[in-house]
Write an enzyme that holds these catalytic residues in place. Structure first.
Site, mmCIF file in Angstrom:
data_model
loop_
_atom_site.group_PDB
_atom_site.id
_atom_site.type_symbol
_atom_site.label_atom_id
_atom_site.label_comp_id
_atom_site.label_asym_id
_atom_site.label_seq_id
_atom_site.Cartn_x
_atom_site.Cartn_y
_atom_site.Cartn_z
ATOM 1 N N TYR A 181 -20.656 -9.864 -16.272
ATOM 2 C CA TYR A 181 -19.346 -10.397 -15.884
ATOM 3 C C TYR A 181 -19.049 -11.753 -16.519
ATOM 4 C CZ TYR A 181 -21.655 -12.518 -11.627
ATOM 5 O OH TYR A 181 -22.441 -13.190 -10.718
ATOM 6 N N GLU A 182 -17.767 -12.145 -16.432
ATOM 7 C CA GLU A 182 -17.227 -13.338 -17.096
ATOM 8 C C GLU A 182 -17.396 -13.270 -18.611
ATOM 9 O OE1 GLU A 182 -15.383 -15.007 -15.362
ATOM 10 O OE2 GLU A 182 -16.101 -14.533 -13.351
ATOM 11 N N GLY A 183 -17.264 -12.077 -19.154
ATOM 12 C CA GLY A 183 -17.426 -11.870 -20.588
ATOM 13 C C GLY A 183 -18.849 -11.445 -20.884
#
Length: 576
Positions: free
Chosen positions: A434-436
């Protein structure tokens, strides 16, 4: 399972002997010294160890539940949140103008480490709220700031980021959520979002969603995305936030880990919201919070690794198995076996090197915000931008690998619930995604960060590292890191102007190479610290391990990068 022990002695060592904390505070105008900082961290560690760690395993087993459309967090989480808020932890590093304490960001970063180590699911609530606050503070109008920020900073209200859709993850150009202007100056937001951590809970108070959506006149692609503030509750006639907005939880995601964290499918059915920033400029506002969250997520990897190390080292010193190398017939603790020591040292060398590098990055963030010299602010801002994908991706990759190695130390006991190691492995895995995803982070480093200012930012970083290494003399870690830095510079030069396929083929290996050199730099600093305490002796021993067992990996990484993209792209897509 052993109790969690916050690494306060290590924080104090870094503040006073490695990172130059007092000097950094003088340069940024913050009236905080190392003694005060250590005292704050000690109190934060007590909260994490005594209040949050004891409910971590239960939270994983019970999980958050959706009952009649309402989210119920595991027993004890709501009370723990109220205690966390009452102690003032959500406001630690927030701006005083919104009710924050304005303390240095390094304290927030290391609090995030302890939160992840003690209870990663819980730590997402304050982390996501902080990211939402930063976006609102940077891009919203004064009215929205006045209405929402102080209550979010205090923790009375929480925040969530609603970006991802089932058909639009990394590629936000495919986003379909809509926002239509209404007669009152707001917008009716309609659409469904998935993977929304902290999307709802039972802590009480409002939940402020920042939602990406398209206006009716939006151009196609990412240039047509806007950001909207959509609260769970709207104000009534008396100004109290009691009116339920047209948004609901459609489901809770069934996940591999972080079971206590309510990761929601959110439905917005004409929900009332307000524009944050300029129309069609939502990506700029989104990246304000995304960049903040990426540092937090990197530190989650560090926190999990540190907690797993504590458990594995404790177990290894107690577990009797096998015989000693001298032929003694009595069983020995497995800490005496070389392979167990190898695994533990791999983890420890990462944890302590990453803790120092994360702390240095945090000091640069304060420098970027508060230094009186504009040129120094810009320089520090560039360094933070350069290191953000490294912290996010390398720390979470090594964090997951560390959790797996710590589990391996336990043998069969690591695979069952009793010792909690399998939870660390499951929880750590999401931080790489997550978050890229970490592949996206690596491409960001190679494709966007290396070319910044014509390459001046990365070259400035290399020069800074080289100066420190030159001053460190002929210690083993200094010599090894100088050699690794020279190789990193060669590889960096070879990637300038690389095409998309060549950059993609090199990116992941390059980011790991970059991280190893950066941690070698921190280990050189730590090994050079003067003192003859057991802590100093341990630092020098682990620095030697890093120099001889981990830094040599840079040569293999450089070789893989030099091979180029040919073998990666040779196999036809339909042959996979």
């Amino acid at each position: 399972m052993f109790s969690y022990v916050p690494p306060i002695d290590d924080y104090r060592f870094l503040l006073t002997q490695v990172l130059g904390f007092d000097r950094a505070m003088a340069e940024t105008g913050k009236d905080v010294d190392a003694d005060l900082a250590a005292a704050v961290l000690e109190e934060a560690g007590r909260m994490c160890a005594e209040r949050l760690h004891p409910i971590n395993r239960h939270g994983d087993e019970e999980g958050s539940r959706l009952i009649d459309g309402e989210v119920h967090t595991p027993e004890g989480f709501a009370d723990a949140w109220r205690d966390f808020v009452a102690a003032g932890w959500p406001s630690l590093a927030a701006a005083p103008e919104y009710g924050g304490q304005g303390l240095p960001f390094i304290l927030q970063l290391w609090l995030d480490e302890m939160l992840a180590a003690a209870n990663m699911s819980f730590g997402l609530f304050p982390g996501l709220t902080r990211g939402a606050c930063e976006a609102i503070a940077a891009h919203a109008d004064d009215s929205l700031k006045a209405t929402y920020l102080s209550r979010m900073v205090s923790g009375e209200w929480t925040g969530a980021m609603a970006l991802t859709e089932s058909g639009a993850g990394t590629d936000l150009a495919l986003l379909k959520a809509k926002a239509v202007p209404d007669a009152d100056g707001g917008y009716a937001v309609t659409g469904q979002k998935i993977f929304i951590s902290s999307g709802d809970h039972d802590f009480g108070g409002n939940i402020i969603h920042l939602v990406l959506a398209r206006l009716p006149d939006a151009p196609a692609g990412v240039k047509g995305i806007s950001l909207f503030l959509v609260p769970k509750y709207l104000p009534d006639a008396d100004g109290n936030f009691t009116v339920r907005n047209a948004m609901s939880v459609g489901a809770l995601e069934k996940k591999m880990g972080i079971h206590a964290q309510p990761t929601c499918v959110m439905n917005y059915d004409g929900a009332t919201g307000w524009l944050v920033g300029e129309p069609h400029r939502g990506l700029a506002a989104m990246f304000t919070m995304m960049n903040a969250e990426r540092l937090m997520v990197g530190i989650q990897g560090l926190g999990i690794a540190g907690a797993a190390y504590q458990q594995a080292a404790g177990y290894a010193k107690e577990r009797l198995q096998g015989r000693s190398a001298d032929g003694t017939r009595e069983p020995v603790a497995i800490i005496e076996h070389a392979d167990v020591r190898r695994m533990l040292l791999n983890i420890r060398a990462f944890v302590e090197g990453a803790r120092a590098l994360g702390g240095w990055t945090a000091l640069q963030l304060d420098r970027a915000h508060h230094h009186e010299d504009a040129a120094e602010r810009a320089k520090a801002d560039g360094l933070v931008a350069l290191l953000t994908p490294v912290v996010k991706a390398a720390f979470t990759d090594y964090g997951f690998e560390s959790a797996v190695q710590a589990q391996q130390v336990f043998g069969g006991h690591g695979y069952i619930r009793e010792w909690g190691m399998e939870q660390y492995v499951r929880d750590a895995r999401i931080a790489q995604i997550y978050e890229g995803t970490n592949g996206v982070q690596a491409m960001d480093l190679v494709g966007r960060k290396l070319p910044m200012a014509g390459g001046a930012v990365v070259e400035g970083f290399f020069a800074l590292v080289a100066d420190d290494l030159g001053a460190a003399g002929a210690s083993g870690i200094a010599v090894s890191t100088r050699e690794a830095l020279a190789l990193l510079r060669e590889v960096t030069a070879s990637l300038r102007g690389a095409g998309v396929e060549a950059a993609g083929a090199a990116a992941a290996d390059y980011l790991r190479l970059f991280a190893l050199v950066s941690m070698g730099w921190m280990w050189t600093r730590m090994a050079a610290a003067e003192g003859d305490t057991p802590l100093h002796d341990a630092k020098r021993a682990v620095a030697d391990f890093f120099a001889q067992r981990m830094l040599p990996q840079v040569r293999g990484l450089a070789g893989s990068i030099a091979a180029g993209e040919a073998t990666i792209m040779a196999l036809a897509a339909d042959a996979f």
